[in-house]
Write a protein that holds these residues in place. Structure first.
Motif, PDB file in Angstrom:
ATOM      1  N   LEU A 170       0.844  -1.189   0.000  1.00 31.22           N
ATOM      2  CA  LEU A 170       0.000   0.000   0.000  1.00 31.22           C
ATOM      3  C   LEU A 170       0.884   1.246   0.000  1.00 31.22           C
ATOM      4  O   LEU A 170       1.925   1.274   0.658  1.00 31.22           O
ATOM      5  N   PHE A 171       0.438   2.257  -0.737  1.00 34.25           N
ATOM      6  CA  PHE A 171       1.210   3.498  -0.817  1.00 34.25           C
ATOM      7  C   PHE A 171       0.262   4.684  -0.752  1.00 34.25           C
ATOM      8  O   PHE A 171      -0.760   4.716  -1.441  1.00 34.25           O
ATOM      9  N   PHE A 172       0.602   5.654   0.102  1.00 37.01           N
ATOM     10  CA  PHE A 172      -0.256   6.817   0.299  1.00 37.01           C
ATOM     11  C   PHE A 172       0.562   8.096   0.146  1.00 37.01           C
ATOM     12  O   PHE A 172       1.736   8.146   0.508  1.00 37.01           O
ATOM     13  N   ASP A 173      -0.100   9.112  -0.396  1.00 40.87           N
ATOM     14  CA  ASP A 173       0.534  10.404  -0.614  1.00 40.87           C
ATOM     15  C   ASP A 173      -0.396  11.491  -0.101  1.00 40.87           C
ATOM     16  O   ASP A 173      -1.599  11.440  -0.354  1.00 40.87           O
ATOM     17  N   SER A 174       0.158  12.446   0.640  1.00 38.93           N
ATOM     18  CA  SER A 174      -0.664  13.540   1.148  1.00 38.93           C
ATOM     19  C   SER A 174      -0.139  14.868   0.608  1.00 38.93           C
ATOM     20  O   SER A 174       1.075  15.080   0.555  1.00 38.93           O
ATOM     21  N   PRO A 175      -1.030  15.756   0.186  1.00 36.04           N
ATOM     22  CA  PRO A 175      -0.582  17.058  -0.316  1.00 36.04           C
ATOM     23  C   PRO A 175       0.037  17.874   0.805  1.00 36.04           C
ATOM     24  O   PRO A 175      -0.289  17.689   1.979  1.00 36.04           O
ATOM     25  N   MET A 176       0.931  18.761   0.447  1.00 35.23           N
ATOM     26  CA  MET A 176       1.515  19.628   1.463  1.00 35.23           C
ATOM     27  C   MET A 176       0.434  20.522   2.046  1.00 35.23           C
ATOM     28  O   MET A 176      -0.428  21.009   1.318  1.00 35.23           O
ATOM     29  N   PRO A 177       0.456  20.741   3.353  1.00 31.77           N
ATOM     30  CA  PRO A 177      -0.560  21.569   3.995  1.00 31.77           C
ATOM     31  C   PRO A 177      -0.457  23.026   3.554  1.00 31.77           C
ATOM     32  O   PRO A 177       0.580  23.474   3.063  1.00 31.77           O
ATOM     33  N   GLU A 178      -1.533  23.754   3.781  1.00 34.74           N
ATOM     34  CA  GLU A 178      -1.642  25.118   3.271  1.00 34.74           C
ATOM     35  C   GLU A 178      -0.548  26.041   3.795  1.00 34.74           C
ATOM     36  O   GLU A 178      -0.059  26.908   3.073  1.00 34.74           O
ATOM     37  N   ASP A 179      -0.147  25.871   5.055  1.00 37.66           N
ATOM     38  CA  ASP A 179       0.877  26.777   5.589  1.00 37.66           C
ATOM     39  C   ASP A 179       2.212  26.622   4.866  1.00 37.66           C
ATOM     40  O   ASP A 179       2.885  27.602   4.550  1.00 37.66           O
ATOM     41  N   MET A 180       2.589  25.369   4.544  1.00 34.28           N
ATOM     42  CA  MET A 180       3.826  25.155   3.788  1.00 34.28           C
ATOM     43  C   MET A 180       3.688  25.647   2.358  1.00 34.28           C
ATOM     44  O   MET A 180       4.623  26.226   1.793  1.00 34.28           O
ATOM     45  N   VAL A 181       2.518  25.420   1.768  1.00 34.03           N
ATOM     46  CA  VAL A 181       2.272  25.872   0.393  1.00 34.03           C
ATOM     47  C   VAL A 181       2.419  27.390   0.302  1.00 34.03           C
ATOM     48  O   VAL A 181       3.090  27.919  -0.591  1.00 34.03           O
ATOM     49  N   GLN A 182       1.802  28.102   1.238  1.00 36.72           N
ATOM     50  CA  GLN A 182       1.874  29.563   1.227  1.00 36.72           C
ATOM     51  C   GLN A 182       3.300  30.062   1.428  1.00 36.72           C
ATOM     52  O   GLN A 182       3.737  31.022   0.788  1.00 36.72           O
ATOM     53  N   CYS A 183       4.025  29.410   2.324  1.00 37.04           N
ATOM     54  CA  CYS A 183       5.411  29.797   2.574  1.00 37.04           C
ATOM     55  C   CYS A 183       6.262  29.594   1.324  1.00 37.04           C
ATOM     56  O   CYS A 183       7.059  30.473   0.945  1.00 37.04           O
ATOM     57  N   LEU A 184       6.104  28.462   0.661  1.00 37.65           N
ATOM     58  CA  LEU A 184       6.859  28.186  -0.563  1.00 37.65           C
ATOM     59  C   LEU A 184       6.501  29.168  -1.672  1.00 37.65           C
ATOM     60  O   LEU A 184       7.379  29.596  -2.436  1.00 37.65           O
ATOM     61  N   GLU A 185       5.235  29.529  -1.765  1.00 44.03           N
ATOM     62  CA  GLU A 185       4.816  30.498  -2.776  1.00 44.03           C
ATOM     63  C   GLU A 185       5.486  31.851  -2.535  1.00 44.03           C
ATOM     64  O   GLU A 185       5.886  32.527  -3.484  1.00 44.03           O
ATOM     65  N   LYS A 186       5.611  32.234  -1.272  1.00 44.76           N
ATOM     66  CA  LYS A 186       6.292  33.485  -0.949  1.00 44.76           C
ATOM     67  C   LYS A 186       7.758  33.433  -1.376  1.00 44.76           C
ATOM     68  O   LYS A 186       8.288  34.377  -1.977  1.00 44.76           O
ATOM     69  N   TRP A 187       8.434  32.338  -1.065  1.00 42.95           N
ATOM     70  CA  TRP A 187       9.836  32.204  -1.448  1.00 42.95           C
ATOM     71  C   TRP A 187       9.991  32.152  -2.967  1.00 42.95           C
ATOM     72  O   TRP A 187      10.948  32.708  -3.524  1.00 42.95           O
ATOM     73  N   ARG A 188       9.063  31.502  -3.635  1.00 44.97           N
ATOM     74  CA  ARG A 188       9.111  31.406  -5.093  1.00 44.97           C
ATOM     75  C   ARG A 188       9.004  32.798  -5.716  1.00 44.97           C
ATOM     76  O   ARG A 188       9.774  33.166  -6.610  1.00 44.97           O
ATOM     77  N   ALA A 189       8.044  33.571  -5.226  1.00 44.60           N
ATOM     78  CA  ALA A 189       7.836  34.920  -5.745  1.00 44.60           C
ATOM     79  C   ALA A 189       9.045  35.812  -5.428  1.00 44.60           C
ATOM     80  O   ALA A 189       9.477  36.615  -6.277  1.00 44.60           O
ATOM     81  N   TYR A 190       9.597  35.683  -4.231  1.00 44.14           N
ATOM     82  CA  TYR A 190      10.748  36.483  -3.830  1.00 44.14           C
ATOM     83  C   TYR A 190      11.948  36.167  -4.718  1.00 44.14           C
ATOM     84  O   TYR A 190      12.668  37.080  -5.154  1.00 44.14           O
ATOM     85  N   THR A 191      12.160  34.895  -4.997  1.00 40.51           N
ATOM     86  CA  THR A 191      13.292  34.477  -5.835  1.00 40.51           C
ATOM     87  C   THR A 191      13.163  35.027  -7.245  1.00 40.51           C
ATOM     88  O   THR A 191      14.145  35.520  -7.833  1.00 40.51           O
ATOM     89  N   VAL A 192      11.972  34.935  -7.818  1.00 38.41           N
ATOM     90  CA  VAL A 192      11.729  35.465  -9.166  1.00 38.41           C
ATOM     91  C   VAL A 192      11.968  36.968  -9.187  1.00 38.41           C
ATOM     92  O   VAL A 192      12.601  37.494 -10.115  1.00 38.41           O
ATOM     93  N   ASN A 193      11.490  37.647  -8.166  1.00 39.08           N
ATOM     94  CA  ASN A 193      11.652  39.092  -8.091  1.00 39.08           C
ATOM     95  C   ASN A 193      13.120  39.491  -8.014  1.00 39.08           C
ATOM     96  O   ASN A 193      13.563  40.459  -8.645  1.00 39.08           O
ATOM     97  N   GLN A 194      13.922  38.730  -7.258  1.00 37.94           N
ATOM     98  CA  GLN A 194      15.357  39.015  -7.136  1.00 37.94           C
ATOM     99  C   GLN A 194      16.073  38.783  -8.458  1.00 37.94           C
ATOM    100  O   GLN A 194      16.977  39.537  -8.835  1.00 37.94           O
ATOM    101  N   GLN A 195      15.662  37.731  -9.181  1.00 37.45           N
ATOM    102  CA  GLN A 195      16.297  37.444 -10.467  1.00 37.45           C
ATOM    103  C   GLN A 195      15.983  38.511 -11.494  1.00 37.45           C
ATOM    104  O   GLN A 195      16.827  38.857 -12.330  1.00 37.45           O
ATOM    105  N   GLU A 196      14.768  39.062 -11.444  1.00 33.15           N
ATOM    106  CA  GLU A 196      14.373  40.092 -12.409  1.00 33.15           C
ATOM    107  C   GLU A 196      15.135  41.374 -12.178  1.00 33.15           C
ATOM    108  O   GLU A 196      15.325  42.169 -13.104  1.00 33.15           O
ATOM    109  N   LYS A 197      15.583  41.609 -10.924  1.00 32.49           N
ATOM    110  CA  LYS A 197      16.320  42.826 -10.611  1.00 32.49           C
ATOM    111  C   LYS A 197      17.759  42.775 -11.088  1.00 32.49           C
ATOM    112  O   LYS A 197      18.408  43.810 -11.208  1.00 32.49           O
ATOM    113  N   LYS A 198      18.236  41.558 -11.333  1.00 30.37           N
ATOM    114  CA  LYS A 198      19.645  41.409 -11.754  1.00 30.37           C
ATOM    115  C   LYS A 198      19.823  41.822 -13.215  1.00 30.37           C
ATOM    116  O   LYS A 198      18.949  41.657 -14.023  1.00 30.37           O
TER     117      LYS A 198
END
Length: 344
Positions: A316-344
């Motif tokens: 048996l194998f089970f997979d659970s989606p990442m919880p909302e708090d981790m998802v939101q945190c990762l989205e913030k880091w993703r957006a921050y990283t893109v923004n930093q790259q665009e400034k270069k």
């Protein structure tokens, strides 16, 4: 550090009696702060009340809160808690059940829920909810119904629970023989150098802080522990990694990643709740603090779980989606990283 814990009962109350011997390297430290480092989930107020009641002794003499504990001092403390039989009260707690049959249940535990009752957490635990939803759960050697493994209070993700004695024995054997499959997602500080790797090092209770686990690479203390990892996504100052456990030690991922210089993001116990990488700009500090608010715990999720069914022998194998708090945190880091790259 030597530690002995015993439980003694009086006429109508049960107490937890702790005994600690400060290590040779212990620097002078207030006894209330010392005990906060060694008794999990004990509040400062509860410790200070015990001190006022004369229930904290250093070298067999009652002390005040400002007494300094020194090397080789023997510290004893007695804390009252509800009788043991009251720890296992059924409570109507909603559970996120991923799978259930006659033998096993797979639960997706939210962050913040303690797995089983213990000092400071006598209600609202996963076990309290399990014994409400399921009758006659078998007890393991520690008298914890249905449990064959556990995850930390502030770690989210999957757990398998045994509903029968046979299932408990079978699953316990699988975990002992390391034939289960478990993958965790963790956000760690820093840019992890290798795309994938293995962390090996014995894990044992810290001599300086009993609430932490330390890595003992020489193998002279603790238990053998192995964590395999691979990088999932990079965000300049933090890295999302997938961890596969070869062993299942207490705080294994948290201790191992701190050991290699990459503590888990916002892991208060292991120093990840400070800004460890990045810039000194005020805007960056504010950004990280906002991430901490979105994800007010260590960034760790038990994402997948695989095992052999005790009766059918089907894998048996089970997979659970990442919880909302981790998802939101990762989205913030993703957006921050893109923004930093665009400034270069």
């Amino acid at each position: 550090m030597e530690e002995n814990e015993e439980h003694i009962s009086s006429d109508d109350e049960l107490f937890e009696h702790f005994k600690f011997t400060a290590s040779e390297g212990q620097e002078p430290l207030r006894v209330d702060k010392f005990l906060m480092n060694f008794i999990e989930n004990a509040t400062r107020n509860k410790i200070q009340q015990a001190i006022k009641a004369g229930n904290v002794l250093v070298n067999d003499a009652p002390v005040k809160a400002n007494h300094k504990v020194k090397a080789r001092d023997v510290v004893r403390v007695v804390l009252a808690h509800p009788p043991h039989e009251n720890l296992l009260v059924a409570e109507e707690i909603p559970l996120d059940l991923i799978y259930e049959d006659k033998e096993v249940v797979v639960v997706n535990k939210p962050a913040g829920m303690v797995v089983h009752p213990g000092h400071g957490n006598y209600s609202g635990t996963l076990v309290n909810g399990l014994i409400y939803h399921f009758e006659h759960l078998p007890k393991n050697s520690n008298e914890r119904p249905g449990l064959v493994h556990r995850i930390d209070k502030n770690t989210s993700g999957l757990l398998v629970v045994a509903k029968t004695e046979f299932a408990m024995a079978n699953l316990a054997s699988q975990f002992f023989n390391r034939t289960t499959d478990r993958l965790y997602y963790a956000l760690v500080w820093g840019s992890v150098e290798e795309e994938q790797g293995t962390i090996t090092g014995n894990i044992g209770r810290s001599f300086k802080n009993r609430l932490q686990m330390d890595v003992f690479p020489e193998g002279d203390f603790g238990k053998h522990a192995v964590t395999h990892y691979k990088v999932i996504e990079r965000f300049n100052y933090v890295t999302l990694v997938e961890c596969k456990l070869e062993t299942g030690r207490t705080h294994q991922i948290r201790a191992h990643f701190k050991y290699i210089g990459h503590p888990l993001f916002n892991d208060e116990r292991y120093g990840g709740d400070r800004i460890l990488k990045g810039t000194t700009y005020t805007k960056y500090k504010q950004f990280v603090e906002n991430c901490f608010k979105v994800l007010p715990r260590q960034a760790l999720h038990a994402k997948t779980l695989g095992f052999e069914h005790p009766v059918s022998k089907k894998r048996l194998f089970f997979d659970s989606p990442m919880p909302e708090d981790m998802v939101q945190c990762l989205e913030k880091w993703r957006a921050y990283t893109v923004n930093q790259q665009e400034k270069k």
